[in-house]
Design an enzyme around this catalytic site. Structure first.
Site, PDB file in Angstrom:
ATOM      1  N   HIS A 239       0.795  -1.228   0.000  1.00  0.00           N
ATOM      2  CA  HIS A 239       0.000   0.000   0.000  1.00  0.00           C
ATOM      3  C   HIS A 239       0.821   1.269   0.000  1.00  0.00           C
ATOM      4  O   HIS A 239       0.245   2.357   0.018  1.00  0.00           O
ATOM      5  CB  HIS A 239      -0.912   0.045   1.225  1.00  0.00           C
ATOM      6  CG  HIS A 239      -2.107  -0.855   1.132  1.00  0.00           C
ATOM      7  ND1 HIS A 239      -3.291  -0.453   0.581  1.00  0.00           N
ATOM      8  CD2 HIS A 239      -2.278  -2.139   1.506  1.00  0.00           C
ATOM      9  CE1 HIS A 239      -4.165  -1.446   0.639  1.00  0.00           C
ATOM     10  NE2 HIS A 239      -3.569  -2.493   1.189  1.00  0.00           N
TER      11      HIS A 239
ATOM     12  N   LYS B 151      -9.407  13.813   3.942  1.00  0.00           N
ATOM     13  CA  LYS B 151      -8.510  12.655   3.981  1.00  0.00           C
ATOM     14  C   LYS B 151      -7.597  12.857   5.173  1.00  0.00           C
ATOM     15  O   LYS B 151      -7.587  13.935   5.763  1.00  0.00           O
ATOM     16  CB  LYS B 151      -7.693  12.551   2.690  1.00  0.00           C
ATOM     17  CG  LYS B 151      -7.078  13.890   2.232  1.00  0.00           C
ATOM     18  CD  LYS B 151      -6.322  13.770   0.915  1.00  0.00           C
ATOM     19  CE  LYS B 151      -7.219  13.707  -0.281  1.00  0.00           C
ATOM     20  NZ  LYS B 151      -7.118  12.444  -1.009  1.00  0.00           N
ATOM     21  N   ARG B 152      -6.822  11.812   5.552  1.00  0.00           N
ATOM     22  CA  ARG B 152      -5.881  12.010   6.638  1.00  0.00           C
ATOM     23  C   ARG B 152      -4.953  13.184   6.331  1.00  0.00           C
ATOM     24  O   ARG B 152      -4.621  13.439   5.176  1.00  0.00           O
ATOM     25  CB  ARG B 152      -5.057  10.736   6.855  1.00  0.00           C
ATOM     26  CG  ARG B 152      -5.821   9.623   7.538  1.00  0.00           C
ATOM     27  CD  ARG B 152      -6.299  10.002   8.906  1.00  0.00           C
ATOM     28  NE  ARG B 152      -5.169  10.076   9.832  1.00  0.00           N
ATOM     29  CZ  ARG B 152      -4.913   9.172  10.773  1.00  0.00           C
ATOM     30  NH1 ARG B 152      -5.712   8.142  10.953  1.00  0.00           N
ATOM     31  NH2 ARG B 152      -3.861   9.308  11.555  1.00  0.00           N
TER      32      ARG B 152
ATOM     33  N   LYS C 184      -0.001  14.535   1.112  1.00  0.00           N
ATOM     34  CA  LYS C 184      -1.325  14.825   0.543  1.00  0.00           C
ATOM     35  C   LYS C 184      -1.504  16.324   0.264  1.00  0.00           C
ATOM     36  O   LYS C 184      -2.433  16.733  -0.418  1.00  0.00           O
ATOM     37  CB  LYS C 184      -2.426  14.294   1.468  1.00  0.00           C
ATOM     38  CG  LYS C 184      -2.468  12.757   1.545  1.00  0.00           C
ATOM     39  CD  LYS C 184      -3.518  12.278   2.537  1.00  0.00           C
ATOM     40  CE  LYS C 184      -3.571  10.763   2.713  1.00  0.00           C
ATOM     41  NZ  LYS C 184      -4.396  10.069   1.720  1.00  0.00           N
TER      42      LYS C 184
ATOM     43  N   THR D 261      -8.849   6.293  -2.491  1.00  0.00           N
ATOM     44  CA  THR D 261     -10.191   5.788  -2.761  1.00  0.00           C
ATOM     45  C   THR D 261     -11.205   6.916  -2.598  1.00  0.00           C
ATOM     46  O   THR D 261     -12.284   6.855  -3.169  1.00  0.00           O
ATOM     47  CB  THR D 261     -10.564   4.633  -1.810  1.00  0.00           C
ATOM     48  OG1 THR D 261     -10.254   5.028  -0.474  1.00  0.00           O
ATOM     49  CG2 THR D 261      -9.801   3.367  -2.160  1.00  0.00           C
TER      50      THR D 261
ATOM     51  N   LYS E 193     -14.831   7.898  -4.624  1.00  0.00           N
ATOM     52  CA  LYS E 193     -16.133   8.206  -4.009  1.00  0.00           C
ATOM     53  C   LYS E 193     -16.646   9.551  -4.493  1.00  0.00           C
ATOM     54  O   LYS E 193     -17.838   9.710  -4.784  1.00  0.00           O
ATOM     55  CB  LYS E 193     -16.007   8.220  -2.488  1.00  0.00           C
ATOM     56  CG  LYS E 193     -15.570   6.912  -1.877  1.00  0.00           C
ATOM     57  CD  LYS E 193     -15.336   7.098  -0.364  1.00  0.00           C
ATOM     58  CE  LYS E 193     -14.222   6.232   0.141  1.00  0.00           C
ATOM     59  NZ  LYS E 193     -13.776   6.639   1.494  1.00  0.00           N
TER      60      LYS E 193
END
Ligand SMILES: *Cc1c(COP(=O)(O)O)cnc(C)c1O
Length: 840
Positions: free
Chosen positions: A381, A573-574, A579, A681, A685
């Site tokens: 991952h 998101k985290r 990110k 992911t 969504k």
């Protein structure tokens, strides 16, 4: 098999015992009766005394009753002799299921019947009962949520499966925001009980820890090893049924709780040391006490390794037990079980299965090794070096002395084989070794998983390619046939039907109801409607409704009032530097500067919404949360700027909250440094719910952009290859800062203390890291991002064109259903088939 779904006749799957309609009936009458009976029998209440939680609990039990026949029948396919089906064991340290009630109503097809039954017993508000459920936060984010989506798809595809994991007493912390900072609160999700689980007090296994090993000769005169452990803890199974979507299969999630092997240490008790005996009990239970948040330094976290070993050992012992129940010999283990390792967290399974087969069941090494490899598959991952699991050897040896010996033997044989195939290449041996010899020895868990598995997969096309070229390039060189890509997916049942019911109803009205079971082939039938004016109006109205709902939630949680007609630009998101939530902030400060200077009349109104938790020990991520809140406060307070721009940090982003977030987005922020996000992911969504994406060529963004059409995706930024090249050429962020006036103005405003009541020190570490190192290349992508956001604003000003793109985004992302992912795992990696023929 005769099978009825969602019918008011009340019929259900045939049962070996004669259950009454009150237990199994799917019609409103039966459900209403069951509610009153369960309220009385299970909760000891009369309707006039029942609280909201009582009603929630009795509804949950009533729904669970309706899964039991299917659950028992599915379990039989894994436990009964003469059943030939191979089953999947999905091993994962995290399952972020989200609340069960709504999802169960969707999958059983009893939403309307339950609404009607509730109103018959005087309860008119299903949504308040749905709201009553506390979600099991047994995961950090994407990885745990993926495991939950895969469980939904396995059941829906009629593939028998058990999800194996840990029943953490405290899941991921609840996040509060105080004075702009994140505060962590304990997640007491079991406080009011958990009606979805069934404790299997008789399904328990002993798990040894610590101690030493000792050779001996068995009765047959063979040289063997035994493990004399220092202590033993007991794992107890807690089962939660996982119903497929309108199919006979109901699988199970089996989570292990740690308990003391004996409730008293008798020796301590006999010498009068009662409290020491109780201490032992507490220490044992600690193992399943709390979920570790991501991004914490792992070295020295012996408890985490104990957690991993604990759940893996219980699970493998259970799989052997079930095989024996079926009357199958142990040497056929791999014919009846496919075990998938969700990241390296369960990778100790490779050594544990060897130990169970060789030490406990006296199997020859070579045969045990063949079985282990054929059973295991490993999903990688991450490529982030700091996220790769490595255990200091002394720690590993202290906790798992026998496994260390087994791993040495695996490594010896593996490297011997490599030595023969690549003579003289000592460097290769060192790089492949399961033990990292440099700077204090470490166990490389990704290597253990790779050697012990017959299949290794990445989670998006780009990620798998990078995996082959970088992290596992040597493994790819010596065993290319092991490598697969399986791009992640998400379940449309939770992420469209449950969280966006109005959109779901519209889609069904237009293309029929098969899409929820076959997103990959059915959703594209929406495409011709993208230019249909009436359809566009309905589409817009639903999005507008969803935005009003989110606006209400935001007002309730933060007090901030937002404009539902503005462009909802969302990054949830985290919190992590890769990110790049702070790139988004740099853009906001730039926009703030611009709007303060020039008239804002022409600007497209925007609401920028953030959500996500930071690991408690990750200082930079927590500082980014503070910065978001500080910038938000300045913008929202400015009388001119706030006319066209609002910024919100929505606290405590979790599955339950996210149901209201993804459906309300116009724009989905997927702006990670290229090469760093394995798949994502959230991106899927959002797109399924009609958001357009602004994103980099990273993870599954690449495939999403290809699917929806390049003209319907806002692309910016460096590619993964360009990121690497720039890094290799000695990247100097300061020169970008020096040469870009808008960027400099934004950064300087942050440094000046403008957002921190004059405190120039508060954000200094963040600004310093950007100007001097910028590991995540924000400055390199800054200008492209700002310009891309301008294109977004322009595009949004043409609502018809935007709506067309929104519809196309939804219509073209059917392949990101987790059903497609699971079909690929079944075909390429597990070699398993549905127990009920797959007619789709
Ligand atoms: C989907 C999801 C994630 C993963 O989001 P990414 O954008 O892919 O990182 C994290 N947390 C929750 C609650 C989710 O539902």
């Amino acid at each position: 098999m005769g099978f009825a779904i969602a019918s008011d006749s009340g019929a259900s799957a045939p049962s070996p015992i004669a259950l009454t309609n009150v237990r199994t009936g799917l019609g409103a009458d039966a459900i209403a009766t069951a509610l009153i009976e369960n309220l009385y029998c299970l909760l000891g209440k009369l309707p006039q005394h029942a609280t909201r939680n009582d009603w929630y609990m009795c509804l949950a039990y009533t729904v669970r009753d309706r899964m039991m026949e299917r659950y028992v029948a599915t379990l039989a396919s894994i436990t009964e002799t003469n059943t030939a089906a191979k089953a999947v064991a999905y091993l994962s340290a995290e399952f972020l299921t989200g609340p069960h009630l709504g999802n169960s109503l969707v999958n059983l097809g009893i939403w309307q019947a339950v609404e009607e039954a509730l109103s018959r017993v005087g309860q008119d508000d299903l949504s308040s009962l749905l709201d009553q459920e506390e979600e099991p936060g047994l995961g950090n984010g994407g990885l745990g949520r993926l495991a939950a989506c895969y469980m939904d798809s396995l059941a829906t595809l009629n593939v028998p499966a058990i999800g194996y994991g840990i029943r953490y007493e405290f899941g991921i912390f609840d996040q509060a925001i105080r004075d702009g900072w994140q505060v962590e609160l304990t997640d007491k999700w079991l406080r009011f009980g958990n009606p979805w689980e069934i404790v299997r007090s008789e399904i328990t296994f002993d798990v040894k820890l610590g101690g030493r090993t000792e050779p001996y000769y068995d009765e047959a005169g063979r040289y063997r090893m035994r493990w004399l452990s220092e202590k033993v803890v007991k794992g107890v199974a807690y089962d939660t049924p996982v119903p497929g979507y309108r199919v006979p299969t109901t699988n199970l999630l089996r989570l292990w709780k740690a308990e003391a092997a004996e409730s008293f240490d008798f020796e301590a008790f006999n010498v009068g040391d009662y409290y020491r005996a109780v201490d032992e009990k507490i220490a044992s239970e600690t193992i399943s006490k709390v979920l570790y948040p991501n991004d914490e330094p792992e070295a020295g976290k012996q408890l985490r390794l104990a957690q991993q070993y604990f759940f893996v050992s219980c699970s493998l012992q259970d799989m052997i037990r079930l095989l024996i129940m079926r009357g199958k010999p142990l040497d056929e283990f791999h014919s009846y079980w496919a075990a998938q390792l969700n990241d390296t967290h369960p990778s100790i399974a490779v050594a544990e299965l060897m130990r169970l087969l060789v030490d406990e069941h006296a199997m020859e090494w070579d045969q045990a090794w063949a079985i282990t490899q054929q059973t295991c598959g490993y999903t990688n991952h991450t490529l982030l070096a700091e996220a790769l699991e490595r255990w200091p050897l002394p720690l590993f040896a202290r906790l798992l002395p026998r496994h260390l010996e087994i791993i040495y033997e695996i490594n010896r044989r593996f490297l011997n084989d490599i030595r023969l195939r690549y003579p003289g290449d000592d460097q290769l041996l060192q790089r492949l070794s399961l033990i990292d010899e440099a700077g204090g020895k470490h166990m490389r868990m990704a290597h253990l998983a790779s050697v012990g598995s017959h299949a290794i997969n990445g989670v998006a096309a780009l990620h798998t390619e990078l995996l082959k070229q970088t992290l596992l390039s040597d493994f790819h060189r010596v065993a290319p046939e092991k490598f697969f890509n399986v791009t992640n997916g998400v379940t449309p049942r939770r992420w469209i039907a449950l969280s966006n019911p109005n959109l779901s109803a519209l889609i069904t009205r237009k293309i029929g109801d098969r899409w929820l079971a076959d997103l990959e082939h059915e959703l594209e039938h929406l495409e011709p409607l993208a230019i249909d004016g009436d359809f566009q109006k309905e589409w817009q109205a639903i999005k507008a409704d969803n935005k009003r709902v989110l606006a209400g939630l935001i007002k309730e949680r933060t007090g901030i009032i937002i404009e539902p007609h503005s462009l909802f630009d969302i990054q949830v998101k985290r919190l992590h530097e890769y990110k790049r939530q702070h790139l988004n902030v740099l853009y906001l400060v730039t926009l703030f500067n611009k709007l303060r200077r020039v008239s804002s009349a022409a600007e497209i109104p925007r609401t920028v919404i953030f959500g996500g938790k930071a690991a408690p020990g990750y200082r930079m991520a927590k500082l980014i949360i503070k910065l978001i809140n500080s910038v938000a406060a300045a913008i929202n307070q400015d009388p001119v700027v706030s006319q066209v721009l609002k910024v919100v940090f929505l606290p405590d982003f979790n599955v339950k909250t996210s149901h209201h977030v993804y459906p309300a987005a116009d724009l989905s922020e997927q702006i990670s440094t290229a090469g760093k996000e394995a798949s994502g992911t959230g991106n899927m969504k959002f797109a399924m719910n009609g958001a357009l994406t602004i994103g980099t060529l990273d993870g599954a963004n690449v495939e999403i952009r290809d699917a929806v059409g390049h003209e319907n995706f806002f692309l910016f930024g460096l590619t993964a290859a360009e990121v690497e090249r720039l890094k290799a050429e000695a990247y100097t962020p300061r020169s970008i800062y020096d040469s870009n006036a808008e960027l400099r103005e934004a950064i300087d405003l942050i440094s000046s203390g403008f957002f921190s009541n004059g405190d120039r020190g508060l954000f200094q570490s963040l600004v310093e890291s950007l100007i001097t190192r910028d590991d995540y290349m924000l400055l390199a992508d800054y200008q492209a991002y700002v310009e891309c956001q301008q294109r977004v604003s322009q595009a949004y000003s043409d609502q018809n064109a935007w709506t067309r793109m929104s519809i196309l985004n939804c219509a073209r992302v059917g392949r990101f259903s987790s059903d497609r992912s699971i079909r690929e795992y079944c075909r390429d990696i597990w070699n398993v088939r549905p127990i009920v023929p797959d007619e789709r």
